[in-house]
Design a protein around this motif. Sequence first.
Motif, PDB file in Angstrom:
ATOM      1  N   THR A   2     -29.950   3.452   9.871  1.00  0.00           N
ATOM      2  CA  THR A   2     -29.818   4.258  11.080  1.00  0.00           C
ATOM      3  C   THR A   2     -29.970   3.372  12.322  1.00  0.00           C
ATOM      4  O   THR A   2     -30.492   2.259  12.246  1.00  0.00           O
ATOM      5  CB  THR A   2     -30.889   5.363  11.133  1.00  0.00           C
ATOM      6  OG1 THR A   2     -32.177   4.748  11.271  1.00  0.00           O
ATOM      7  CG2 THR A   2     -30.853   6.250   9.901  1.00  0.00           C
ATOM      8  N   LYS A   3     -29.531   3.906  13.450  1.00  0.00           N
ATOM      9  CA  LYS A   3     -29.643   3.168  14.707  1.00  0.00           C
ATOM     10  C   LYS A   3     -31.114   2.911  15.032  1.00  0.00           C
ATOM     11  O   LYS A   3     -31.481   1.819  15.464  1.00  0.00           O
ATOM     12  CB  LYS A   3     -28.968   3.957  15.830  1.00  0.00           C
ATOM     13  CG  LYS A   3     -28.934   3.227  17.134  1.00  0.00           C
ATOM     14  CD  LYS A   3     -28.174   4.001  18.190  1.00  0.00           C
ATOM     15  CE  LYS A   3     -28.159   3.237  19.487  1.00  0.00           C
ATOM     16  NZ  LYS A   3     -27.469   3.951  20.540  1.00  0.00           N
ATOM     17  N   LEU A   4     -31.965   3.913  14.793  1.00  0.00           N
ATOM     18  CA  LEU A   4     -33.391   3.742  15.039  1.00  0.00           C
ATOM     19  C   LEU A   4     -33.963   2.639  14.157  1.00  0.00           C
ATOM     20  O   LEU A   4     -34.682   1.757  14.626  1.00  0.00           O
ATOM     21  CB  LEU A   4     -34.147   5.057  14.791  1.00  0.00           C
ATOM     22  CG  LEU A   4     -35.665   4.960  14.892  1.00  0.00           C
ATOM     23  CD1 LEU A   4     -36.106   4.527  16.278  1.00  0.00           C
ATOM     24  CD2 LEU A   4     -36.298   6.287  14.519  1.00  0.00           C
ATOM     25  N   SER A   6     -32.441   0.149  12.778  1.00  0.00           N
ATOM     26  CA  SER A   6     -31.953  -1.172  13.180  1.00  0.00           C
ATOM     27  C   SER A   6     -32.740  -1.689  14.386  1.00  0.00           C
ATOM     28  O   SER A   6     -32.921  -2.896  14.541  1.00  0.00           O
ATOM     29  CB  SER A   6     -30.450  -1.146  13.465  1.00  0.00           C
ATOM     30  OG  SER A   6     -30.164  -0.339  14.572  1.00  0.00           O
ATOM     31  N   THR A   7     -33.244  -0.783  15.225  1.00  0.00           N
ATOM     32  CA  THR A   7     -34.107  -1.168  16.343  1.00  0.00           C
ATOM     33  C   THR A   7     -35.483  -1.585  15.849  1.00  0.00           C
ATOM     34  O   THR A   7     -36.085  -2.519  16.366  1.00  0.00           O
ATOM     35  CB  THR A   7     -34.264   0.019  17.331  1.00  0.00           C
ATOM     36  OG1 THR A   7     -32.973   0.379  17.819  1.00  0.00           O
ATOM     37  CG2 THR A   7     -35.168  -0.334  18.484  1.00  0.00           C
ATOM     38  N   LYS A 175     -37.800   5.387  21.826  1.00  0.00           N
ATOM     39  CA  LYS A 175     -36.515   5.444  21.123  1.00  0.00           C
ATOM     40  C   LYS A 175     -36.424   6.845  20.534  1.00  0.00           C
ATOM     41  O   LYS A 175     -36.897   7.074  19.430  1.00  0.00           O
ATOM     42  CB  LYS A 175     -36.425   4.398  20.001  1.00  0.00           C
ATOM     43  CG  LYS A 175     -36.417   2.983  20.472  1.00  0.00           C
ATOM     44  CD  LYS A 175     -35.111   2.641  21.118  1.00  0.00           C
ATOM     45  CE  LYS A 175     -35.136   1.205  21.610  1.00  0.00           C
ATOM     46  NZ  LYS A 175     -34.034   0.894  22.458  1.00  0.00           N
TER      47      LYS A 175
END
Length: 190
Positions: A2-4, A6-7, A175
């Motif tokens: 997920t984008k989260l 990956s952060t 985030k």
Amino acid sequence: MTKLESTLQPIRKELIGDLEGSILEVGSGTGTNFKHYNAKAKVIALEPSSFMLDKSKAKLPKKTQITTYNMGIGDKRLDSIIKNNSLDYIICTLVLCTIPDQNLALDKFKKWLKPTGKLIVLEHIHAQNKPNRLLYNMVNPLWKIVGDGCNLNRDTDLSIKKAGFKVESEHYFKKALGFYQAVFTVSSSK
């Protein structure tokens, strides 16, 4: 990924990548942190969900010393696995929101950590402003069911400090949810 997530991956790596010694990872989930441990880390990974534990075992790197256990932090069998003052680090990444008795867990952490030991956390925390705090409180009962016990409305950052841990470093960021990353030492008033 997920984008989260990956952060969060670089943060996970920064927090645990260089650690050596005896480490307890609480709520290892699907093994997301496993790839970040180095070969000198001796990790006890606890996961109460057998479903999640099975997923994590598939991610066990070959050159690490990670032993997995299908149990939660309240399991009495841990007393025979983890001795008092024996751990160099305790890692909690996105797990303190689900532990039923957070204060009991924090008390155990203080007992298990060496006097030089550190508690390392990456957690989402309760909203800081009043409108969002109200929203989190309203949504939490349903979220807790959908999120497998996850609580949106815990002030985990404050709970750790109230439990007697001393901040070595901390960072707040947002985030979608508010996040908190920190390294704590065991207070000398242990």
